[in-house]
Design a protein around this motif. Structure first.
Motif, mmCIF file in Angstrom:
data_model
loop_
_atom_site.group_PDB
_atom_site.id
_atom_site.type_symbol
_atom_site.label_atom_id
_atom_site.label_comp_id
_atom_site.label_asym_id
_atom_site.label_seq_id
_atom_site.Cartn_x
_atom_site.Cartn_y
_atom_site.Cartn_z
ATOM 1 N N LEU A 61 36.737 44.695 37.489
ATOM 2 C CA LEU A 61 35.540 45.250 36.851
ATOM 3 C C LEU A 61 35.505 44.958 35.354
ATOM 4 C CD1 LEU A 61 35.401 48.686 38.708
ATOM 5 C CD2 LEU A 61 33.925 46.697 39.067
ATOM 6 N N GLN A 62 36.654 44.687 34.769
ATOM 7 C CA GLN A 62 36.693 44.347 33.355
ATOM 8 C C GLN A 62 36.028 43.001 33.089
ATOM 9 O OE1 GLN A 62 40.690 44.204 31.841
ATOM 10 N NE2 GLN A 62 40.056 44.031 29.720
ATOM 11 N N ALA A 63 36.074 42.096 34.082
ATOM 12 C CA ALA A 63 35.518 40.756 33.900
ATOM 13 C C ALA A 63 34.151 40.574 34.551
ATOM 14 C CB ALA A 63 36.484 39.714 34.453
ATOM 15 N N ALA A 64 33.840 41.348 35.586
ATOM 16 C CA ALA A 64 32.611 41.154 36.344
ATOM 17 C C ALA A 64 31.408 41.712 35.595
ATOM 18 C CB ALA A 64 32.725 41.804 37.717
ATOM 19 N N ARG A 65 30.355 40.915 35.498
ATOM 20 C CA ARG A 65 29.145 41.356 34.804
ATOM 21 C C ARG A 65 28.330 42.315 35.683
ATOM 22 N NH1 ARG A 65 27.241 37.688 30.925
ATOM 23 N NH2 ARG A 65 25.554 39.204 30.626
ATOM 24 N N ILE A 97 37.158 47.544 51.617
ATOM 25 C CA ILE A 97 36.241 47.482 50.483
ATOM 26 C C ILE A 97 36.419 46.156 49.757
ATOM 27 C CG2 ILE A 97 35.558 48.517 48.276
ATOM 28 C CD1 ILE A 97 37.454 50.725 50.570
ATOM 29 N N THR A 98 35.295 45.474 49.513
ATOM 30 C CA THR A 98 35.310 44.213 48.779
ATOM 31 C C THR A 98 34.423 44.339 47.550
ATOM 32 O OG1 THR A 98 35.600 42.959 50.833
ATOM 33 C CG2 THR A 98 34.891 41.728 48.890
ATOM 34 N N LEU A 99 34.965 44.022 46.400
ATOM 35 C CA LEU A 99 34.200 43.976 45.159
ATOM 36 C C LEU A 99 33.977 42.519 44.794
ATOM 37 C CD1 LEU A 99 36.098 46.675 43.053
ATOM 38 C CD2 LEU A 99 34.044 46.984 44.428
ATOM 39 N N ARG A 100 32.706 42.148 44.678
ATOM 40 C CA ARG A 100 32.349 40.770 44.356
ATOM 41 C C ARG A 100 31.374 40.742 43.187
ATOM 42 N NH1 ARG A 100 30.292 38.251 49.934
ATOM 43 N NH2 ARG A 100 29.395 40.328 50.179
ATOM 44 N N ALA A 101 31.290 39.582 42.543
ATOM 45 C CA ALA A 101 30.335 39.406 41.454
ATOM 46 C C ALA A 101 28.979 39.052 42.052
ATOM 47 C CB ALA A 101 30.806 38.310 40.503
ATOM 48 N N PHE A 102 27.961 39.789 41.661
ATOM 49 C CA PHE A 102 26.604 39.527 42.148
ATOM 50 C C PHE A 102 25.881 38.653 41.130
ATOM 51 C CE2 PHE A 102 22.098 40.520 42.529
ATOM 52 C CZ PHE A 102 21.896 40.411 43.894
ATOM 53 N N PRO A 103 25.087 37.661 41.595
ATOM 54 C CA PRO A 103 24.849 37.251 42.979
ATOM 55 C C PRO A 103 26.008 36.424 43.509
ATOM 56 C CG PRO A 103 23.608 35.851 41.514
ATOM 57 C CD PRO A 103 24.265 36.889 40.642
ATOM 58 N N TYR A 104 26.177 36.456 44.822
ATOM 59 C CA TYR A 104 27.367 35.889 45.426
ATOM 60 C C TYR A 104 27.404 34.361 45.363
ATOM 61 C CZ TYR A 104 27.144 40.565 47.434
ATOM 62 O OH TYR A 104 27.037 41.921 47.598
ATOM 63 N N ASN A 105 26.251 33.722 45.494
ATOM 64 C CA ASN A 105 26.227 32.265 45.625
ATOM 65 C C ASN A 105 25.687 31.561 44.390
ATOM 66 O OD1 ASN A 105 27.120 32.486 48.308
ATOM 67 N ND2 ASN A 105 25.048 32.850 49.014
ATOM 68 N N ARG A 117 35.496 31.945 41.228
ATOM 69 C CA ARG A 117 35.186 33.359 41.204
ATOM 70 C C ARG A 117 36.213 34.117 42.037
ATOM 71 N NH1 ARG A 117 28.822 33.767 42.372
ATOM 72 N NH2 ARG A 117 28.977 35.621 41.077
ATOM 73 N N VAL A 118 36.477 35.318 41.610
ATOM 74 C CA VAL A 118 37.531 36.134 42.211
ATOM 75 C C VAL A 118 36.926 37.405 42.796
ATOM 76 C CG1 VAL A 118 39.663 37.412 41.743
ATOM 77 C CG2 VAL A 118 39.244 35.215 40.610
ATOM 78 N N ASN A 119 37.407 37.822 43.959
ATOM 79 C CA ASN A 119 37.025 39.084 44.583
ATOM 80 C C ASN A 119 38.203 40.053 44.563
ATOM 81 O OD1 ASN A 119 34.583 37.872 45.201
ATOM 82 N ND2 ASN A 119 35.172 37.391 47.302
ATOM 83 N N ALA A 120 37.886 41.332 44.525
ATOM 84 C CA ALA A 120 38.903 42.374 44.679
ATOM 85 C C ALA A 120 38.772 42.959 46.080
ATOM 86 C CB ALA A 120 38.726 43.454 43.627
ATOM 87 N N ILE A 121 39.875 42.998 46.816
ATOM 88 C CA ILE A 121 39.860 43.464 48.208
ATOM 89 C C ILE A 121 40.838 44.625 48.331
ATOM 90 C CG2 ILE A 121 40.269 42.826 50.609
ATOM 91 C CD1 ILE A 121 39.627 39.944 49.822
#
Length: 339
Positions: free
Chosen positions: A274-278, A293-301, A309-313
């Motif tokens: 969350l520190q890096a994701a806009r 739970i998956t945290l991704r940067a929106f928009p995904y594509n 890009r990195v996801n948190a799982i």
């Protein structure tokens, strides 16, 4: 920005501001103006290392100073013949520092951002004016460097003598044009943001909005709007008679608050992400063992070619106790970068 643009920018800066400097200064500026992008190699150490190093410590003011000192050091230690004049290290250092700072300023104008104040602050600064690869800037730089060289060849062919330092005028004009182009991007970015913030989305007012640049045209932007219950993605054109329809936005609704989601967001992995994701977007899936739970940067594509890009799982049990947590590559960007 891509390494080619940084190298050409450093070379143009050398021709415009240090036109009579020796070749050693050119080498120092090219190295200092591109070396910060070595942090992309952190991808080979995995997503956690990539998130920790990419556009962070190497893209700081402190690193710019250290890089400039490092590229100057070999010229200090080099032994010259008695008949050769020992180059002064101060002009080389100042030229290298100028190239390093120019690198930071260009990357500051992008949406990925840079941690300018590392290690004193982990805040990431991003102006969202320029795309990752800007073909307009590349074209201006190439024209400013190559056209004067062709002109010089023609001049020498007809026997005329050129006046002034080689390439100074062309490089100066190129840098001036790029500055005007960035000012145009700044104005258009403000117009895009104002348009995004003036509309309602699915009956909700914007809480946060951002306009990301497109490579193809400075008049095309990708808008991201966060409302109370959702995230909205849409294309927006700015300029004379331009308009957009907020109902055309692609909408992703936020998950309802839950103990499992709250626990996941409080993990070290999630806090680092969350520190890096806009614009982070969470998805919560019920599993036989609890929740996934998956945290991704929106928009995904969006623009998968611009960066990894990195996801948190995070996985929890039914009582929201953390079972596992990890940072993993986003499949879309990983497919592009590693194919």
């Amino acid at each position: 920005m891509d390494p080619l643009t940084h190298a050409l920018s450093s070379y143009a800066l050398k021709r415009a501001t240090f036109p009579r400097a020796p070749r050693t200064t050119t080498i120092a500026m090219l190295i200092a103006g591109t070396i910060a992008d070595i942090d992309v190699l952190s991808k080979f150490a995995g997503p956690s290392a990539f998130l920790a190093f990419y556009r962070t410590c190497f893209h700081s003011l402190l690193a710019a100073l250290l890089f400039s000192l490092l590229v100057t050091l070999p010229f200090l230690l080099r032994k010259c013949e008695p008949k050769d004049e020992q180059p002064s290290p101060l002009p080389i250092f100042l030229a290298a520092l100028a190239a390093s700072v120019l690198h930071l300023l260009v990357d500051l104008c992008q949406s990925t951002g840079v941690e300018l104040l590392w290690p004193f602050s982990s805040r990431r600064f991003a102006l969202d004016w320029l795309p990752n690869v800007d073909f307009w800037i590349l074209g201006i730089l190439l024209a400013g460097i190559l056209l004067p060289a062709l002109s010089r060849l023609v001049t020498e062919e007809i026997g005329a003598k050129s006046k002034g330092p080689r390439g100074k005028v062309g490089a100066s004009l190129a840098l001036a044009c790029i500055l005007l182009y960035i000012v145009l991007r700044f104005v258009l970015h403000g117009n895009a943001l104002a348009a995004l913030e003036s509309r309602a989305y699915r009956g909700e007012s914007p809480r946060r909005a951002a306009a990301f640049p497109e490579s193809s045209s400075p008049f095309r932007w990708q808008g991201i709007v966060e409302t109370e219950s959702a995230l909205h993605e849409l294309e927006i054109n700015v300029g004379p008679a331009a308009s957009f329809d907020p109902d055309s936005a692609v909408t992703a609704y936020k998950p309802e608050s839950s103990p499992a989601l709250d626990a996941a967001r409080d993990t070290p992995v999630a806090r680092r992400f969350l520190q890096a994701a806009r614009f982070p977007k969470a998805t919560v899936e019920k599993t036989p063992d609890g929740f996934h739970i998956t945290l991704r940067a929106f928009p995904y594509n969006r623009d998968a070619s611009s960066a990894l890009r990195v996801n948190a799982i995070i996985d929890t049990d039914p009582g929201s106790k953390i079972l596992s947590q990890e940072l993993a590559w986003d499949p879309v960007s990983q497919e592009f970068w590693w194919k």
